[in-house]
Scaffold this motif. Structure first.
Motif, short mmCIF file in Angstrom:
data_model
loop_
_atom_site.label_atom_id
_atom_site.label_comp_id
_atom_site.label_asym_id
_atom_site.label_seq_id
_atom_site.Cartn_x
_atom_site.Cartn_y
_atom_site.Cartn_z
N ALA A 104 46.34 34.03 31.88
CA ALA A 104 47.08 34.68 32.96
C ALA A 104 47.37 36.15 32.66
N LEU A 105 47.51 36.51 31.38
CA LEU A 105 47.87 37.88 31.01
C LEU A 105 46.67 38.83 30.97
N ASP A 106 45.48 38.29 31.10
CA ASP A 106 44.30 39.15 31.19
C ASP A 106 44.43 40.01 32.44
N PRO A 107 44.24 41.34 32.35
CA PRO A 107 44.47 42.23 33.50
C PRO A 107 43.70 41.86 34.76
N VAL A 108 42.42 41.52 34.61
CA VAL A 108 41.61 41.17 35.77
C VAL A 108 42.11 39.87 36.39
N ARG A 109 42.41 38.90 35.56
CA ARG A 109 42.88 37.61 36.08
C ARG A 109 44.26 37.72 36.70
N ALA A 110 45.09 38.61 36.15
CA ALA A 110 46.40 38.84 36.76
C ALA A 110 46.23 39.41 38.16
N ARG A 111 45.27 40.32 38.34
CA ARG A 111 45.00 40.87 39.67
C ARG A 111 44.50 39.79 40.61
N LEU A 112 43.68 38.88 40.11
CA LEU A 112 43.18 37.78 40.94
C LEU A 112 44.31 36.86 41.37
N LEU A 113 45.23 36.57 40.45
CA LEU A 113 46.37 35.71 40.79
C LEU A 113 47.21 36.36 41.88
N ARG A 114 47.38 37.66 41.78
CA ARG A 114 48.16 38.38 42.80
C ARG A 114 47.46 38.30 44.15
N ALA A 115 46.15 38.53 44.14
CA ALA A 115 45.38 38.49 45.39
C ALA A 115 45.36 37.09 45.98
N LEU A 116 45.38 36.08 45.13
CA LEU A 116 45.26 34.70 45.59
C LEU A 116 46.60 34.09 46.01
N ARG A 117 47.60 34.91 46.22
CA ARG A 117 48.80 34.40 46.90
C ARG A 117 48.41 33.93 48.29
N GLU A 118 47.35 34.56 48.83
CA GLU A 118 46.72 34.11 50.06
C GLU A 118 45.36 33.54 49.69
N PRO A 119 44.91 32.46 50.34
CA PRO A 119 43.61 31.85 49.99
C PRO A 119 42.48 32.87 50.08
N GLY A 120 41.53 32.77 49.17
CA GLY A 120 40.39 33.67 49.16
C GLY A 120 39.23 33.05 48.42
N SER A 121 38.05 33.62 48.65
CA SER A 121 36.83 33.15 47.98
C SER A 121 36.37 34.22 46.99
N ALA A 122 35.38 33.87 46.18
CA ALA A 122 34.84 34.84 45.23
C ALA A 122 34.28 36.06 45.96
N ARG B 223 33.68 28.28 47.97
CA ARG B 223 34.93 27.65 47.57
C ARG B 223 36.09 28.61 47.85
N VAL B 224 37.09 28.13 48.58
CA VAL B 224 38.27 28.93 48.89
C VAL B 224 39.40 28.46 47.98
N LEU B 225 39.97 29.38 47.22
CA LEU B 225 41.00 29.05 46.23
C LEU B 225 42.31 29.73 46.58
N ARG B 226 43.37 29.26 45.94
CA ARG B 226 44.69 29.84 46.12
C ARG B 226 45.46 29.68 44.81
N ALA B 227 46.31 30.65 44.51
CA ALA B 227 47.16 30.53 43.32
C ALA B 227 48.11 29.36 43.49
N THR B 228 48.43 28.68 42.41
CA THR B 228 49.32 27.52 42.49
C THR B 228 50.78 27.93 42.61
N ALA B 229 51.07 29.22 42.49
CA ALA B 229 52.44 29.73 42.68
C ALA B 229 52.35 31.19 43.12
N SER B 230 53.42 31.69 43.72
CA SER B 230 53.42 33.08 44.15
C SER B 230 53.73 34.04 43.00
N ALA B 231 54.31 33.50 41.92
CA ALA B 231 54.63 34.31 40.75
C ALA B 231 54.60 33.43 39.51
N TYR B 232 54.33 34.04 38.37
CA TYR B 232 54.26 33.31 37.11
C TYR B 232 55.11 34.00 36.05
#
Length: 219
Positions: A21-39, A80-89
């Motif tokens: 989760a603390l990886d910068p790119v993955r943190a940006r993805l988690l933020r973006a995936l507050r709303e469902p999105g695909s690759a 595949r459409v994904l979404r973060a499992t929470a709005s914040a971590y």
């Protein structure tokens, strides 16, 4: 599985999940995936290649940080459409157990290090309570405010009176022998507030002080 915006705050207690989760790119993805999105949509939004996004999404999904919302058929491929499992971590100190601060090591009420250890324990314990409770409500109470002292002497007097008032209140309600009673932890914290710029206050200056009081129900 329902569509929609991710909700709630998740506490990460696993060290491997925290590192992901603390990886910068993955943190940006988690933020973006507050709303469902695909690759594909994420690649366009973040300016990355679809292959790179898919690589990071697989890592996030393997640690339960994102979830599948739906699959869409597009030509010869399935999107595949994904979404973060929470709005914040929040990463619990439990994820770094070997270096987590221990309140028992330096129980000094005037020590900033002890205050940090108490805060780390609070985060760790509340995170455990939230995880165990699932969708159930956890019995907590918090107060957050600010007070500006004219002098250091006023601040010291305030801290003394606050300590006595809390001790009196605890003594009035604490019943160690109550049948079926449930212990709660009480934490009162007083520390200089940071300026809006986010920079540390200058040494020797008086700053706003935040008061935080929280009780938490033991599992």
């Amino acid at each position: 599985m329902t569509k929609g915006t991710a909700a709630g705050t998740a506490v990460i207690q696993d060290e491997a999940a925290a590192a992901v989760a603390l990886d910068p790119v993955r943190a940006r993805l988690l933020r973006a995936l507050r709303e469902p999105g695909s690759a594909t949509s994420l690649a366009a939004e973040l300016g990355l290649t679809r292959q790179k996004v898919n690589y990071h999404l697989r890592a996030l999904e393997s640690h339960g940080l994102v979830e599948l919302v739906e699959e869409r058929r597009k030509g010869n491929m399935t999107e595949r459409v994904l979404r973060a499992t929470a709005s914040a971590y929040v990463v619990s100190p439990q994820a770094w157990a070997l270096v987590a601060p221990d309140p028992a090591r330096e129980p000094d009420r005037l020590s900033a290090q002890w205050l940090l250890a108490l805060a780390a324990r609070l985060l760790r314990e509340v995170g455990t309570l939230i995880t165990r409770a699932g969708r159930k409500r956890v019995a907590t109470f918090a107060i957050d405010g600010e007070v500006r002292f004219a002098t250091a002497a006023d601040r010291a007097a305030f801290a003394h009176e606050l300590g006595e008032a809390v001790s009196t209140l605890v003594a009035r309600y604490h019943d160690g022998a109550a049948p079926g009673g449930r212990p709660h932890r009480l934490v009162v914290a007083l520390h200089p507030a940071l300026p809006d710029t986010g920079t540390a206050p200058e040494t020797g200056t008086e700053t706003d002080v935040e008061i935080t009081t929280r009780t938490e129900e033991s599992p």
